[in-house]
Design a protein around this motif. Structure first.
Motif, PDB file in Angstrom:
ATOM      1  N   TYR A 169      71.303  55.330  71.483  1.00 30.23           N
ATOM      2  CA  TYR A 169      70.276  56.392  71.412  1.00 30.23           C
ATOM      3  C   TYR A 169      70.439  57.128  70.093  1.00 30.23           C
ATOM      4  N   GLU A 170      69.339  57.297  69.345  1.00 29.66           N
ATOM      5  CA  GLU A 170      69.392  57.992  68.051  1.00 29.66           C
ATOM      6  C   GLU A 170      68.709  59.346  68.155  1.00 29.66           C
ATOM      7  N   HIS A 171      69.441  60.390  67.809  1.00 34.07           N
ATOM      8  CA  HIS A 171      68.928  61.769  67.771  1.00 34.07           C
ATOM      9  C   HIS A 171      68.604  62.075  66.310  1.00 34.07           C
ATOM     10  N   LYS A 172      67.317  62.259  65.993  1.00 34.56           N
ATOM     11  CA  LYS A 172      66.875  62.314  64.600  1.00 34.56           C
ATOM     12  C   LYS A 172      66.499  63.723  64.154  1.00 34.56           C
ATOM     13  N   ASP A 173      66.314  63.830  62.830  1.00 31.71           N
ATOM     14  CA  ASP A 173      65.789  65.038  62.173  1.00 31.71           C
ATOM     15  C   ASP A 173      66.578  66.291  62.560  1.00 31.71           C
ATOM     16  N   LEU A 174      67.866  66.250  62.339  1.00 31.64           N
ATOM     17  CA  LEU A 174      68.752  67.330  62.763  1.00 31.64           C
ATOM     18  C   LEU A 174      69.100  68.267  61.607  1.00 31.64           C
ATOM     19  N   LYS A 175      69.441  69.487  61.971  1.00 30.21           N
ATOM     20  CA  LYS A 175      69.956  70.456  61.007  1.00 30.21           C
ATOM     21  C   LYS A 175      71.479  70.376  60.983  1.00 30.21           C
ATOM     22  N   MET A 176      72.052  70.983  59.987  1.00 33.90           N
ATOM     23  CA  MET A 176      73.505  71.017  59.925  1.00 33.90           C
ATOM     24  C   MET A 176      74.037  71.931  61.027  1.00 33.90           C
ATOM     25  N   GLY A 177      75.166  71.561  61.607  1.00 33.25           N
ATOM     26  CA  GLY A 177      75.760  72.403  62.632  1.00 33.25           C
ATOM     27  C   GLY A 177      76.527  71.576  63.652  1.00 33.25           C
ATOM     28  N   LYS A 178      76.903  72.226  64.750  1.00 33.02           N
ATOM     29  CA  LYS A 178      77.713  71.604  65.790  1.00 33.02           C
ATOM     30  C   LYS A 178      76.816  71.176  66.953  1.00 33.02           C
ATOM     31  N   TYR A 179      76.890  69.904  67.299  1.00 28.56           N
ATOM     32  CA  TYR A 179      76.122  69.354  68.409  1.00 28.56           C
ATOM     33  C   TYR A 179      77.091  68.863  69.491  1.00 28.56           C
ATOM     34  N   GLU A 180      76.687  69.071  70.746  1.00 26.57           N
ATOM     35  CA  GLU A 180      77.453  68.573  71.883  1.00 26.57           C
ATOM     36  C   GLU A 180      76.526  67.707  72.741  1.00 26.57           C
TER      37      GLU A 180
END
Length: 430
Positions: free
Chosen positions: A284-295
């Motif tokens: 699964y690809e999570h696209k167009d993200l900003k910089m930061g912490k993802y969980e």
């Protein structure tokens, strides 16, 4: 991917249990096995399997089943299913819960489901769509036509089983799910799902399943969830191993400690095939993200549509890994001082100024040191508005110079290295 549903059902087949002669007689009225060839060249007759699952809910029992392939499914849809229940707490009484369960007629499906419901439309097509006829296929492709029809039928069957796992309401409409609302809480039962077709026409092995009607906890789900950062640093690719217990998944994410959000609008499944199922993974690809912490966390849905526990949380720190646009060196100018010291002035330009662009560093190539490229502007970064830098030439006749643009994350993009060549390092006599 088309075989995910049937593989999932087969993986969850209960341990074979003998239903006893009473149940056998209730099924086909005989209590005996069909005749087989009795000679030295014994050939085992072709038999299909009926895979059954039972899910106790406390106030009811859910049944799910799947034939092993297209042929028994085709016959079952036209002849109906019989569902038997043995009540162990009442002298093993045999109850016929339903004697002729068949798929919902097409006209009823049109009324029950919205016209925009694409999955319901697909289920109706699998049930009532007209496939390629054998005579037409043979006339068109000869003997190969038979295999083409077989492949088409198996694909149709696999889609139907997959749809039944994605949507419990479609499983009921396709006569692949049944709710026993008369089961007592805490009762001990055995269930058997059979096809209303003689053994001589459709030889099927039916496997009963025993249950105690006590509500179960959600299934534990502990996949090895992994991640990788996309090429441009603004996407995350999640992978986790295939799990035969689950047909579809939900992927949830929260950003910088915020609220959990579901990423998939529809039930997620990996629609690609694998050579080796043991090594197969979901992607699964999570696209167009900003910089930061993802969980991230994942849960699965089984053949009953029941949700599993969530996986362990995977943390991903998305940093800026894309540098600013590189500058371009325009020209060099050399100065020779009276004390024979040579200085170089390097001029450059940069056409685009990114929001995170903070300045420049200048490097020269020095074969006398291990790092080769040495920064010569020291700890003080050159301002973004500057376009020239003056430095003392090393004691060599030829060197390389590059100017690098730097951003707030420390990413840098160097210009194409340019060569400085001094043919004469000795000044004339004063």
């Amino acid at each position: 991917a088309l075989l995910l549903s049937s593989a999932s059902m087969m993986a969850q087949t209960p341990v074979d249990a003998s239903a006893g002669d009473d149940v056998k007689t209730a099924v086909d009225g005989s209590g005996t096995e069909s005749d087989t060839l009795a000679n030295d060249n014994y050939i085992k007759p072709l038999r299909f399997k009926m895979h059954v699952l039972a899910r106790p809910k406390g106030d009811k029992v859910l049944l799910r089943w799947a034939p092993s392939e297209f042929a028994p499914w085709y016959f079952a849809n036209r002849n109906g299913y019989k569902i038997l229940r043995v009540d162990y707490d009442n002298e093993s009484r045999i109850d016929t819960l339903v004697s002729d369960l068949r798929p919902m007629p097409l006209e009823e499906m049109k009324v029950k489901f919205e016209a925009s419901d694409s999955l319901a439309g697909a289920a109706a097509q699998m049930l009532y769509g007209k496939g390629t006829g054998v005579s037409d296929a043979v006339g068109e492709s000869g003997s190969d036509g038979i295999m083409k029809v077989y492949d088409e039928q198996q694909t149709r069957f696999a889609y139907a089983m997959l749809l039944s796992e994605i949507r419990p309401d479609l499983a009921k409409a396709m006569a692949l799910m049944y709710e026993d609302n008369t089961a007592r809480k805490g009762g001990n039962y055995m269930y058997l799902v059979t096809v209303n077709a003689p053994d001589s026409i459709l030889p099927v092995d039916h496997f009963p399943v025993d249950i105690k009607n006590v509500k179960q906890k959600p299934e534990e789900f502990k996949p090895e969830l992994k991640d990788s950062i996309g090429e441009f640093g603004n996407s995350v690719v999640l992978t986790w191993p295939m799990d035969r217990r689950f047909s579809t998944f939900d992927i949830e994410c929260r950003y910088n400690g915020g609220e959990w959000q579901k990423l998939n609008k529809r039930p997620f499944l990996t629609l690609i095939t694998f050579e080796n199922e043991e090594d197969a993974e979901n992607h699964y690809e999570h696209k167009d993200l900003k910089m930061g912490k993802y969980e991230y966390r994942v849960c699965g849905y089984d053949a009953f549509g029941d949700k599993s526990e969530y996986s362990d949380v995977l943390e991903v720190e998305l940093k800026d890994i894309v540098g600013p646009g590189a500058p371009m060196i325009r020209i060099f100018k050399l100065e020779n001082t009276p004390d024979s010291t040579v200085y170089a002035n390097v001029y450059w330009k940069k056409s685009v100024f990114e929001p995170d662009f903070v300045g420049y560093d200048v490097y020269i190539y020095n074969s006398m040191v291990d790092s080769l490229w040495v920064k010569i502007n020291g700890d003080r970064q050159i301002a973004p508005t500057d376009t020239v830098f003056r430095f003392k030439m090393p004691h060599v006749s030829t060197t390389l110079v590059t100017v690098a643009a730097v951003d707030t994350a420390g990413n840098y993009s160097p210009s194409e290295p340019q060569q400085i060549h001094i043919s004469d390092l000795v000044p004339p006599t004063p």
